[in-house]
Design a protein around this motif. Structure first.
Motif, PDB file in Angstrom:
ATOM      1  N   GLU A   3       0.835  -1.196   0.000  1.00 53.92           N
ATOM      2  CA  GLU A   3       0.000   0.000   0.000  1.00 53.92           C
ATOM      3  C   GLU A   3       0.870   1.246   0.000  1.00 53.92           C
ATOM      4  O   GLU A   3       1.900   1.309   0.684  1.00 53.92           O
ATOM      5  N   VAL A   4       0.443   2.223  -0.759  1.00 56.55           N
ATOM      6  CA  VAL A   4       1.141   3.502  -0.853  1.00 56.55           C
ATOM      7  C   VAL A   4       0.379   4.521  -0.021  1.00 56.55           C
ATOM      8  O   VAL A   4      -0.856   4.584  -0.084  1.00 56.55           O
ATOM      9  N   ALA A   5       1.103   5.295   0.773  1.00 61.20           N
ATOM     10  CA  ALA A   5       0.453   6.320   1.588  1.00 61.20           C
ATOM     11  C   ALA A   5      -0.358   7.243   0.690  1.00 61.20           C
ATOM     12  O   ALA A   5       0.141   7.730  -0.326  1.00 61.20           O
ATOM     13  N   SER A   6      -1.606   7.488   1.072  1.00 59.34           N
ATOM     14  CA  SER A   6      -2.479   8.318   0.242  1.00 59.34           C
ATOM     15  C   SER A   6      -3.315   9.239   1.112  1.00 59.34           C
ATOM     16  O   SER A   6      -3.527   8.993   2.308  1.00 59.34           O
ATOM     17  N   HIS A   7      -3.796  10.304   0.483  1.00 60.85           N
ATOM     18  CA  HIS A   7      -4.660  11.259   1.166  1.00 60.85           C
ATOM     19  C   HIS A   7      -5.567  11.884   0.116  1.00 60.85           C
ATOM     20  O   HIS A   7      -5.117  12.216  -0.990  1.00 60.85           O
ATOM     21  N   ILE A   8      -6.831  12.076   0.443  1.00 61.43           N
ATOM     22  CA  ILE A   8      -7.786  12.672  -0.498  1.00 61.43           C
ATOM     23  C   ILE A   8      -8.195  14.038   0.028  1.00 61.43           C
ATOM     24  O   ILE A   8      -8.654  14.173   1.173  1.00 61.43           O
ATOM     25  N   TRP A   9      -7.995  15.050  -0.798  1.00 61.38           N
ATOM     26  CA  TRP A   9      -8.437  16.403  -0.462  1.00 61.38           C
ATOM     27  C   TRP A   9      -9.099  17.014  -1.685  1.00 61.38           C
ATOM     28  O   TRP A   9      -8.536  17.002  -2.772  1.00 61.38           O
ATOM     29  N   ARG A  10     -10.308  17.496  -1.514  1.00 59.42           N
ATOM     30  CA  ARG A  10     -11.096  18.061  -2.608  1.00 59.42           C
ATOM     31  C   ARG A  10     -11.164  17.079  -3.778  1.00 59.42           C
ATOM     32  O   ARG A  10     -11.048  17.453  -4.944  1.00 59.42           O
TER      33      ARG A  10
ATOM     34  N   LEU B 142      -4.656  24.394   3.888  1.00 61.58           N
ATOM     35  CA  LEU B 142      -5.906  23.907   4.470  1.00 61.58           C
ATOM     36  C   LEU B 142      -6.558  24.990   5.324  1.00 61.58           C
ATOM     37  O   LEU B 142      -7.783  25.131   5.345  1.00 61.58           O
ATOM     38  N   SER B 143      -5.748  25.765   6.015  1.00 64.37           N
ATOM     39  CA  SER B 143      -6.266  26.860   6.819  1.00 64.37           C
ATOM     40  C   SER B 143      -6.834  27.961   5.929  1.00 64.37           C
ATOM     41  O   SER B 143      -7.912  28.510   6.211  1.00 64.37           O
ATOM     42  N   ARG B 144      -6.130  28.267   4.849  1.00 63.62           N
ATOM     43  CA  ARG B 144      -6.569  29.334   3.949  1.00 63.62           C
ATOM     44  C   ARG B 144      -7.939  29.042   3.351  1.00 63.62           C
ATOM     45  O   ARG B 144      -8.780  29.933   3.213  1.00 63.62           O
ATOM     46  N   TRP B 145      -8.163  27.771   2.981  1.00 64.18           N
ATOM     47  CA  TRP B 145      -9.422  27.407   2.324  1.00 64.18           C
ATOM     48  C   TRP B 145     -10.412  26.747   3.277  1.00 64.18           C
ATOM     49  O   TRP B 145     -11.417  26.193   2.832  1.00 64.18           O
ATOM     50  N   ALA B 146     -10.175  26.835   4.578  1.00 65.73           N
ATOM     51  CA  ALA B 146     -11.052  26.158   5.538  1.00 65.73           C
ATOM     52  C   ALA B 146     -12.494  26.648   5.434  1.00 65.73           C
ATOM     53  O   ALA B 146     -13.447  25.869   5.570  1.00 65.73           O
ATOM     54  N   ASP B 147     -12.680  27.943   5.168  1.00 63.27           N
ATOM     55  CA  ASP B 147     -14.034  28.498   5.128  1.00 63.27           C
ATOM     56  C   ASP B 147     -14.800  28.102   3.869  1.00 63.27           C
ATOM     57  O   ASP B 147     -16.019  28.318   3.800  1.00 63.27           O
ATOM     58  N   VAL B 148     -14.121  27.567   2.879  1.00 66.08           N
ATOM     59  CA  VAL B 148     -14.804  27.186   1.637  1.00 66.08           C
ATOM     60  C   VAL B 148     -14.814  25.671   1.442  1.00 66.08           C
ATOM     61  O   VAL B 148     -15.104  25.182   0.351  1.00 66.08           O
ATOM     62  N   GLU B 149     -14.525  24.947   2.501  1.00 63.42           N
ATOM     63  CA  GLU B 149     -14.605  23.498   2.424  1.00 63.42           C
ATOM     64  C   GLU B 149     -16.074  23.068   2.405  1.00 63.42           C
ATOM     65  O   GLU B 149     -16.881  23.530   3.215  1.00 63.42           O
ATOM     66  N   ALA B 150     -16.409  22.200   1.488  1.00 67.06           N
ATOM     67  CA  ALA B 150     -17.783  21.690   1.358  1.00 67.06           C
ATOM     68  C   ALA B 150     -17.726  20.429   0.524  1.00 67.06           C
ATOM     69  O   ALA B 150     -16.776  20.211  -0.236  1.00 67.06           O
ATOM     70  N   PRO B 151     -18.719  19.549   0.656  1.00 67.75           N
ATOM     71  CA  PRO B 151     -18.753  18.359  -0.206  1.00 67.75           C
ATOM     72  C   PRO B 151     -18.771  18.761  -1.675  1.00 67.75           C
ATOM     73  O   PRO B 151     -19.492  19.680  -2.079  1.00 67.75           O
ATOM     74  N   LEU B 152     -17.953  18.062  -2.472  1.00 70.50           N
ATOM     75  CA  LEU B 152     -17.872  18.332  -3.908  1.00 70.50           C
ATOM     76  C   LEU B 152     -18.516  17.178  -4.667  1.00 70.50           C
ATOM     77  O   LEU B 152     -18.255  16.011  -4.374  1.00 70.50           O
ATOM     78  N   HIS B 153     -19.341  17.512  -5.649  1.00 74.98           N
ATOM     79  CA  HIS B 153     -20.013  16.498  -6.460  1.00 74.98           C
ATOM     80  C   HIS B 153     -19.525  16.626  -7.898  1.00 74.98           C
ATOM     81  O   HIS B 153     -19.732  17.663  -8.549  1.00 74.98           O
ATOM     82  N   HIS B 154     -18.871  15.575  -8.374  1.00 72.70           N
ATOM     83  CA  HIS B 154     -18.349  15.592  -9.739  1.00 72.70           C
ATOM     84  C   HIS B 154     -19.509  15.707 -10.722  1.00 72.70           C
ATOM     85  O   HIS B 154     -20.556  15.076 -10.561  1.00 72.70           O
ATOM     86  N   GLY B 155     -19.313  16.519 -11.768  1.00 71.55           N
ATOM     87  CA  GLY B 155     -20.381  16.753 -12.735  1.00 71.55           C
ATOM     88  C   GLY B 155     -20.626  15.630 -13.710  1.00 71.55           C
ATOM     89  O   GLY B 155     -21.521  15.743 -14.565  1.00 71.55           O
TER      90      GLY B 155
ATOM     91  N   HIS C 230      -5.495  16.425 -16.759  1.00 68.25           N
ATOM     92  CA  HIS C 230      -6.797  15.820 -16.460  1.00 68.25           C
ATOM     93  C   HIS C 230      -7.635  16.846 -15.705  1.00 68.25           C
ATOM     94  O   HIS C 230      -7.346  17.161 -14.552  1.00 68.25           O
ATOM     95  N   ILE C 231      -8.678  17.362 -16.348  1.00 69.87           N
ATOM     96  CA  ILE C 231      -9.499  18.430 -15.781  1.00 69.87           C
ATOM     97  C   ILE C 231     -10.834  17.874 -15.313  1.00 69.87           C
ATOM     98  O   ILE C 231     -11.510  17.144 -16.059  1.00 69.87           O
ATOM     99  N   HIS C 232     -11.235  18.228 -14.076  1.00 65.63           N
ATOM    100  CA  HIS C 232     -12.486  17.759 -13.486  1.00 65.63           C
ATOM    101  C   HIS C 232     -13.235  18.940 -12.882  1.00 65.63           C
ATOM    102  O   HIS C 232     -12.646  19.757 -12.167  1.00 65.63           O
ATOM    103  N   LEU C 233     -14.554  19.004 -13.131  1.00 66.71           N
ATOM    104  CA  LEU C 233     -15.400  20.063 -12.602  1.00 66.71           C
ATOM    105  C   LEU C 233     -16.374  19.505 -11.566  1.00 66.71           C
ATOM    106  O   LEU C 233     -16.940  18.413 -11.752  1.00 66.71           O
ATOM    107  N   TYR C 234     -16.584  20.277 -10.498  1.00 68.50           N
ATOM    108  CA  TYR C 234     -17.392  19.840  -9.361  1.00 68.50           C
ATOM    109  C   TYR C 234     -18.440  20.900  -9.015  1.00 68.50           C
ATOM    110  O   TYR C 234     -18.231  22.098  -9.244  1.00 68.50           O
ATOM    111  N   TYR C 235     -19.551  20.402  -8.381  1.00 70.70           N
ATOM    112  CA  TYR C 235     -20.661  21.286  -8.062  1.00 70.70           C
ATOM    113  C   TYR C 235     -21.129  21.038  -6.628  1.00 70.70           C
ATOM    114  O   TYR C 235     -20.708  20.087  -5.967  1.00 70.70           O
ATOM    115  N   ALA C 236     -22.033  21.919  -6.172  1.00 71.12           N
ATOM    116  CA  ALA C 236     -22.485  21.862  -4.785  1.00 71.12           C
ATOM    117  C   ALA C 236     -23.511  20.764  -4.543  1.00 71.12           C
ATOM    118  O   ALA C 236     -23.707  20.334  -3.404  1.00 71.12           O
TER     119      ALA C 236
END
Length: 373
Positions: free
Chosen positions: A142-149, A171-184, A302-308
């Motif tokens: 297993e390779v160390a992994s982390h998922i963010w946004r 993470l601190s800078r964008w803490a106020d805009v953290e929200a679940p992301l839904h891939h389009g 690889h470009i991916h767009l996400y919505y609320a």
């Protein structure tokens, strides 16, 4: 590879950019692979690539075979895509793994959490056990992994500090805009093949200096003077104080992310998360770009767009995808032109505008520091 990068580390007023070798030399490219991409947290894909339990997505990470696998427990793990028996590639194309992961060579089988669960005939015909073959010791690596946004970051070296520590400032800078992301969905992803070294794509993305000339349409409503520089440890980029939502024929817009802060209502930020992930955050959608270096002078974006929300207007999504594709395609001639311009011994790395090129200078300094030069 040039041993002395001291000119890159100077204050921006006197600094030079990375020398040509960092874009044209195979030896330097290999050194950067080891230090920058394999030597700490780097992006390899997104969670939307393997959305359901059993989904498996092989990744060729600069020649290193990896496997993103979402287990039956819903957890996304990353393994070396290599059988522990004779080194055979386990999964050679994206697919659903209904049962165990079975090696196509000798049928050794692995559970979704990486455990070795079957070794048929390993001790001879009909003998599925053998002295010295201890299943508990031969699970997938297993390779160390982390998922963010939704971006899947990995630390191939296994020596990096936790992602949350390395990118604490971001993470601190964008803490106020953290929200679940839904891939389009499929219409909200696309890939660009670009004939440039991957670093040039980072450099171009993180500065707004080129907007009036390369993106005249975008600059008509998100002007150069509406942007500001972002410079920090491990990331840099640009922000806009005048974000304009995309609208449909009847004025409809995407729903905002919940609890979006007042200070970001008319703003947006676009950052390069070193080494190879580019991100954008706005009130009604977000995007992530994973840069895949496919060679010294070739990159796959690889470009991916996400919505609320999981369900948004299909026509508006298509319009948004088309708009971003146009913007990102406008950058192609620039990064490819810089790549061609780096060929030959006459270029010294260039100079920086102290007012406009801070984000790019910060990236160059990060590269030089990580290379220990």
């Amino acid at each position: 590879m040039p041993d002395d990068l001291s000119a890159v580390l100077r204050p921006i007023e006197a600094a030079q950019g990375l020398p040509n070798a960092h874009y044209t030399c195979e030896e330097t490219h290999a050194a950067e692979r080891d230090a920058l991409l394999w030597g700490g947290w780097a992006g390899i894909g997104v969670g939307a690539d393997v959305p359901e339990p059993g989904d498996a997505g092989p990744v060729d990470f600069l020649g290193l075979p990896l496997l993103m696998l979402r287990g039956r427990d819903g957890v996304l793990r990353v393994f070396r895509n290599t059988c522990r028996h004779r080194g055979m590639i386990l999964v050679d194309a994206p697919r659903k793994v209904e049962g165990a992961i079975r090696c196509p060579y000798h049928s050794w089988c692995y559970a979704h959490d990486g455990r070795l669960v079957a070794t048929p005939h390993v001790g001879g015909p009909g003998m599925n056990r053998a002295e010295g073959i201890v299943n508990d010791d031969l699970g997938l690596v297993e390779v160390a992994s982390h998922i963010w946004r939704d971006v899947v970051f990995v630390d191939v070296s296994g020596t990096a500090r936790p992602f949350e520590e390395v990118h604490a400032e971001l993470l601190s800078r964008w803490a106020d805009v953290e929200a679940p992301l839904h891939h389009g969905g499929e219409g909200s992803r696309f890939t660009l093949e670009v004939a440039c070294n991957w670093k040039l794509a980072v450099e171009n993305f993180c500065e707004s200096y080129h907007l009036p000339w390369v993106h005249p349409g975008l600059n008509s409503y998100s002007r150069l003077e509406d942007h500001y520089n972002i410079e920090a440890a491990g990331f840099s980029g640009q922000g806009s104080t005048l974000y304009r939502q995309i609208r449909g024929a009847n004025g409809e817009t995407f729903p905002d992310f919940p609890d979006w802060p007042e200070s970001w209502q008319e703003g947006a930020e676009y950052i390069a998360v070193y080494p190879n992930v580019l991100m954008g955050a706005q009130r009604d959608h977000a995007f992530a770009i994973v840069l895949e270096p496919t060679g010294l002078a070739t990159t796959r974006e690889h470009i991916h767009l996400y919505y609320a929300t999981p369900e948004t207007d299909a026509g508006l999504r298509a319009k948004n995808t088309a708009q971003w594709r146009e913007v990102f395609e406008e950058d192609v001639f620039v990064v490819e032109g810089m790549q061609r311009g780096r060929v030959g011994p006459g270029f010294d790395g260039g100079r920086f505008s102290p007012a406009m090129d801070g984000p790019t200078h910060r990236f160059h300094q990060w590269v030089a520091t990580r290379l220990g030069r």
